[in-house]
Enzyme design. Structure first.
Site, PDB file in Angstrom:
ATOM      1  CB  CYS A  13      -0.827  -0.020   1.226  1.00  0.00           C
ATOM      2  SG  CYS A  13      -2.025  -1.286   1.251  1.00  0.00           S
ATOM      3  CG  HIS A  43      -6.398   1.165  -0.818  1.00  0.00           C
ATOM      4  ND1 HIS A  43      -5.228   1.789  -1.188  1.00  0.00           N
ATOM      5  CD2 HIS A  43      -6.098   0.247   0.258  1.00  0.00           C
ATOM      6  CE1 HIS A  43      -4.105   1.311  -0.502  1.00  0.00           C
ATOM      7  NE2 HIS A  43      -4.529   0.425   0.320  1.00  0.00           N
ATOM      8  CB  CYS A  63      -0.838   0.733   7.663  1.00  0.00           C
ATOM      9  SG  CYS A  63      -2.447   0.128   7.252  1.00  0.00           S
TER      10      CYS A  63
END
Length: 404
Positions: free
Chosen positions: A91, A353, A383
């Site tokens: 991510c 996302h 994170c």
């Protein structure tokens, strides 16, 4: 992050695609290669730089087969002299790509670098893994794990490892997460309706199922009908776990998209007559135990603030990715961050996302929103798989205003 006397790394252009819904959305038939080309070419155009002055392209990618999308984009854009580098920090990959670009600029190794990330969940390759010790026994739909699989930290189910574990550790209720997610959608819809995203988005000529093409330029994941009441009615993802509070509504979606920025140094920007959008003041990465992945932002945010010599109160705006709503809620609770200044135009729960692109998307949105508000410092943090986290701290010139 950079020594006194060395020109500061600055962003002279930034762009992103609109974010599509994976598998069912407008980018379902647009490959990561095409998305990379679109943002690289647009960032180059917006920067005003001659293509011959670009030294490198660094693009994050995740679960796309282990190629080098940055080099592919360079060649497609006609920049045959420009190498390309692939980054994978899950991510946080594109935050790392931007930090890496800032680092090589700050030490004087390069003059101009395009950095960002790309994610096409819809067209990601499906992998097979041969079971060691066998000749023809394979695990289908295999994904390279970010960490060893354990009961307390699944490496395939982030609703447990990130969402639920964070909520339990920090003491976050479902009501708090649903309220955050509902507001995320409301803010994203407001940003779309007021045209706040128009300047930062580059349209994509997206292939449609019938073989035609259409311009895609509006984020399609936010829902106008989302409310706390609707979110409260959703079933939890693990009803067999007592008290489980993570739902599809207070988690990010599966998405497609790309984003990038052009990074150079302040002296070179002045020589070339470029417009400086933001100065990159600091960047950082941290890691903790995989079972505590979601609270890794509680470490990386103080670290990036220390590197910039700032306090949380100095930050005008924050982007803290909503992989799950529990993550920004935890950051606000534990670090004393004003939630009104976090994700003011939505985030993962609403915008979506697109994993490897989300960090760069956050940076592009952050610098544009800071400019609209008169400047100031901004932090993008998130994170990442395996207990990691990344952050970038920007400063946009101008007189800081705390209200829109």
């Amino acid at each position: 992050m950079y020594r006194s006397g060395i020109p500061a790394p600055v962003i002279v252009a930034g762009a992103r695609t609109a974010v599509g819904r994976a598998f069912k959305g407008s980018l379902r038939d647009t490959t990561a290669m095409n998305l990379a080309r679109v943002v690289v070419e647009e960032v180059l155009r917006r920067s005003g730089l001659d293509a011959a002055l670009i030294d490198d392209i660094i693009l994050a990618e995740s679960n796309y087969g282990g190629g080098d999308l940055a080099r592919h984009a360079a060649v497609e854009a006609g920049m045959h002299q420009v190498p390309g580098q692939a980054v994978n920090r899950h991510c946080a990959g594109s935050l790392t790509a931007i930090g890496d670009a800032a680092a090589v600029i700050a030490v004087g190794a390069e003059r101009a670098v395009i950095a960002g990330g790309v994610e096409s969940t819809s067209t990601a390759p499906v992998q097979k893994f041969r079971v060691p010790g066998t000749e023809d026994s394979f695990v289908d739909r295999w994904m390279s794990p970010s960490h060893p699989d354990t009961p307390e930290a699944s490496n395939r189910d982030m609703s447990l490892t990130v969402g639920w574990n964070t909520a339990r550790e920090v003491g976050i209720t479902r009501e708090e997460m649903d309220a955050w997610a509902a507001r995320s959608h409301q803010r994203a819809i407001a940003a779309i309706d007021t045209g706040a995203f128009t300047e930062e988005i580059v349209p994509v000529r997206a292939l449609r199922p019938d073989g035609s093409f259409a311009d895609f330029a509006v984020d399609e994941h936010p829902r106008r009908d989302t409310s706390v009441e609707r979110l409260a009615g959703l079933k939890v993802l693990h009803p067999e776990i007592e008290g489980f509070s993570i739902t599809a509504g207070n988690a990010a979606g599966l998405n497609d998209g790309a984003a990038a920025v052009a990074v150079t140094d302040s002296a070179f920007a002045a020589e070339q007559g470029l417009t400086v959008l933001a100065e990159i003041r600091a960047w950082a990465a941290t890691a903790i135990e995989p079972a505590r992945t979601g609270v890794a932002v509680l470490d990386v945010i103080p670290k990036v603030l220390r590197r910039a010599g700032l306090e949380a109160s100095d930050i005008a705006l924050w982007e803290i990715n909503e992989a799950f709503a529990s993550v920004p809620v935890a950051a606000c609770k534990k670090l004393g961050i004003d939630e009104e200044l976090v994700n003011t135009a939505g985030s993962g729960c609403s915008l979506g996302h697109p994993v490897a692109a989300s960090g760069a998307r956050m940076v592009v949105t952050l610098l544009h929103e800071l400019r609209r508000r008169g400047g100031g410092h901004g932090v993008a943090a998130m994170c990442a798989g395996g207990g990691q986290a990344g952050a970038v701290l920007l400063h946009v010139p101008g007189e800081r205003r705390r209200t829109a």
